[in-house]
Motif scaffolding. Structure first.
Motif, PDB file in Angstrom:
ATOM      1  N   UNK A  37       0.836  -1.217   0.000  1.00 12.34           N
ATOM      2  CA  UNK A  37       0.000   0.000   0.000  1.00 12.34           C
ATOM      3  C   UNK A  37       0.865   1.260   0.000  1.00 12.34           C
ATOM      4  N   UNK A  38       0.385   2.292  -0.691  1.00 15.57           N
ATOM      5  CA  UNK A  38       1.121   3.552  -0.770  1.00 15.57           C
ATOM      6  C   UNK A  38       0.131   4.707  -0.656  1.00 15.57           C
ATOM      7  N   UNK A  39       0.473   5.757   0.111  1.00 20.34           N
ATOM      8  CA  UNK A  39      -0.438   6.902   0.234  1.00 20.34           C
ATOM      9  C   UNK A  39      -0.667   7.631  -1.085  1.00 20.34           C
ATOM     10  N   UNK A  40       0.240   7.455  -2.016  1.00 21.39           N
ATOM     11  CA  UNK A  40       0.097   8.105  -3.326  1.00 21.39           C
ATOM     12  C   UNK A  40      -0.571   7.204  -4.354  1.00 21.39           C
ATOM     13  N   UNK A  41      -0.898   5.972  -3.957  1.00 22.55           N
ATOM     14  CA  UNK A  41      -1.545   5.056  -4.885  1.00 22.55           C
ATOM     15  C   UNK A  41      -0.544   4.263  -5.710  1.00 22.55           C
ATOM     16  N   UNK A  42      -1.024   3.313  -6.499  1.00 24.44           N
ATOM     17  CA  UNK A  42      -0.141   2.476  -7.319  1.00 24.44           C
ATOM     18  C   UNK A  42       0.624   3.302  -8.349  1.00 24.44           C
ATOM     19  N   UNK A  43       1.779   2.780  -8.760  1.00 27.80           N
ATOM     20  CA  UNK A  43       2.560   3.439  -9.805  1.00 27.80           C
ATOM     21  C   UNK A  43       1.852   3.256 -11.151  1.00 27.80           C
ATOM     22  N   UNK A  44       2.323   3.968 -12.151  1.00 29.16           N
ATOM     23  CA  UNK A  44       1.628   4.013 -13.444  1.00 29.16           C
ATOM     24  C   UNK A  44       1.400   2.641 -14.052  1.00 29.16           C
ATOM     25  N   UNK A  45       2.415   1.797 -14.041  1.00 33.02           N
ATOM     26  CA  UNK A  45       2.283   0.495 -14.687  1.00 33.02           C
ATOM     27  C   UNK A  45       1.239  -0.371 -13.991  1.00 33.02           C
ATOM     28  N   UNK A  46       0.947  -0.085 -12.708  1.00 31.61           N
ATOM     29  CA  UNK A  46      -0.071  -0.840 -11.983  1.00 31.61           C
ATOM     30  C   UNK A  46      -1.475  -0.282 -12.222  1.00 31.61           C
ATOM     31  N   UNK A  47      -1.538   0.962 -12.665  1.00 27.10           N
ATOM     32  CA  UNK A  47      -2.853   1.570 -12.944  1.00 27.10           C
ATOM     33  C   UNK A  47      -3.284   1.333 -14.382  1.00 27.10           C
TER      34      UNK A  47
END
Length: 220
Positions: free
Chosen positions: A89-99
C-alpha cells in the motif's frame, strides 16, 4: 529495473536481492539459480517492438497472464501455478504500470544499466561466459612475457596516459598479428602440409552451470 531488466514493482524482495545475497553468502548457488528463474514471471512483457526512436510499449505481467495481481482483478483465479503479487500500500496510490495495462519506456530510461538478456538465466550465462572467456584468454595471450608482455610497465618507459595508450595499441596490434600468423600456419595452403599443428581443445564445463561465484556442484 533489477540487474538490467524491467520488472513488476511488487516483485518479492528476496528475488530482487538474489545476487546480493549470493555474494554475501546468505544463500548458495543452487538457491540463486532458483531465484533467478522465479523472477521471470514478474518481467514486464514487450507489447510492441521498439520504434525508430527507441521507445517501446511494455505490458504489466498480470495483463500478460504471467502473474496474478489484486490490482488487476481480471488476472485472479487463473490457477495456483501463477505467482500471486502482493502490492505494498502507498499513500500516493499504485505506480503508473499498476494503474494501466501497459506503459511506454523511453530509450534513456535505465540505459546505463539495461541489458538485452535477462541477468543470470541460461542464455545470459552462455553469452556472458563466452565473451568473458574470450577477453580473459586474449589478456593472457598479450601478457606473454616472451612476446608483447603488456603487463610489464618497463616495456613502455614513457610518462602520460595518452602516450601509454598509444604504445599499448601498438603492442595489441602486434599481438593480433601474431595470433593471425599462428592461425595461418595451421592451414594447408597450396596442397602443402600446415607448418603448425592445431591445438586440441580442452574439455570445458557446461555453460548452464555457471553462476557469478563459480560453478554449481554436480548433481546425482
Amino acid at each position: 529495473m533489477v540487474e538490467g531488466t524491467w520488472y513488476c514493482p511488487s516483485q518479492p524482495q528476496p528475488l530482487i536481492d538474489s545476487t546480493k545475497d549470493l555474494y554475501a553468502e546468505r544463500i548458495d548457488r543452487e538457491t540463486w539459480t532458483r531465484r533467478i528463474e522465479a523472477r521471470k514471471p514478474y518481467r514486464l512483457m514487450p507489447k510492441e517492438n521498439e520504434d525508430i526512436d527507441g521507445y517501446q510499449r511494455v505490458m504489466c505481467p498480470a495483463v500478460a497472464g504471467k502473474v496474478q495481481c489484486p490490482l488487476k482483478p481480471s488476472s485472479l483465479g487463473r490457477g495456483i501455478h501463477l505467482p500471486l503479487v502482493d502490492p505494498e500500500p502507498s499513500p500516493t496510490g499504485p505506480v503508473t504500470v499498476c494503474r494501466q495495462r501497459s506503459v511506454t519506456i523511453a530509450p534513456t530510461a535505465g540505459a546505463k544499466h539495461w541489458q538485452a538478456l535477462e541477468y543470470g538465466d541460461e542464455e545470459w550465462q552462455k553469452v556472458y561466459f563466452r565473451l568473458r572467456n574470450s577477453v580473459e584468454g586474449y589478456n593472457g595471450y598479450a601478457k606473454n612475457p616472451l612476446a608483447e608482455a603488456i603487463e610489464a610497465s618497463g616495456s613502455r618507459r614513457i610518462r602520460g596516459i595518452a602516450a601509454q595508450t598509444i604504445l599499448l595499441v601498438f603492442q595489441l596490434a602486434h599481438a593480433n598479428r601474431r595470433k593471425i600468423k599462428n592461425w595461418v600456419e595451421t592451414l594447408a595452403l597450396n596442397g602443402e602440409r600446415p607448418r603448425r599443428r592445431t591445438h586440441h581443445r580442452r574439455r570445458t564445463k557446461p555453460l548452464g552451470n555457471w553462476t557469478p561465484t563459480g560453478y554449481l556442484a554436480p548433481t546425482g
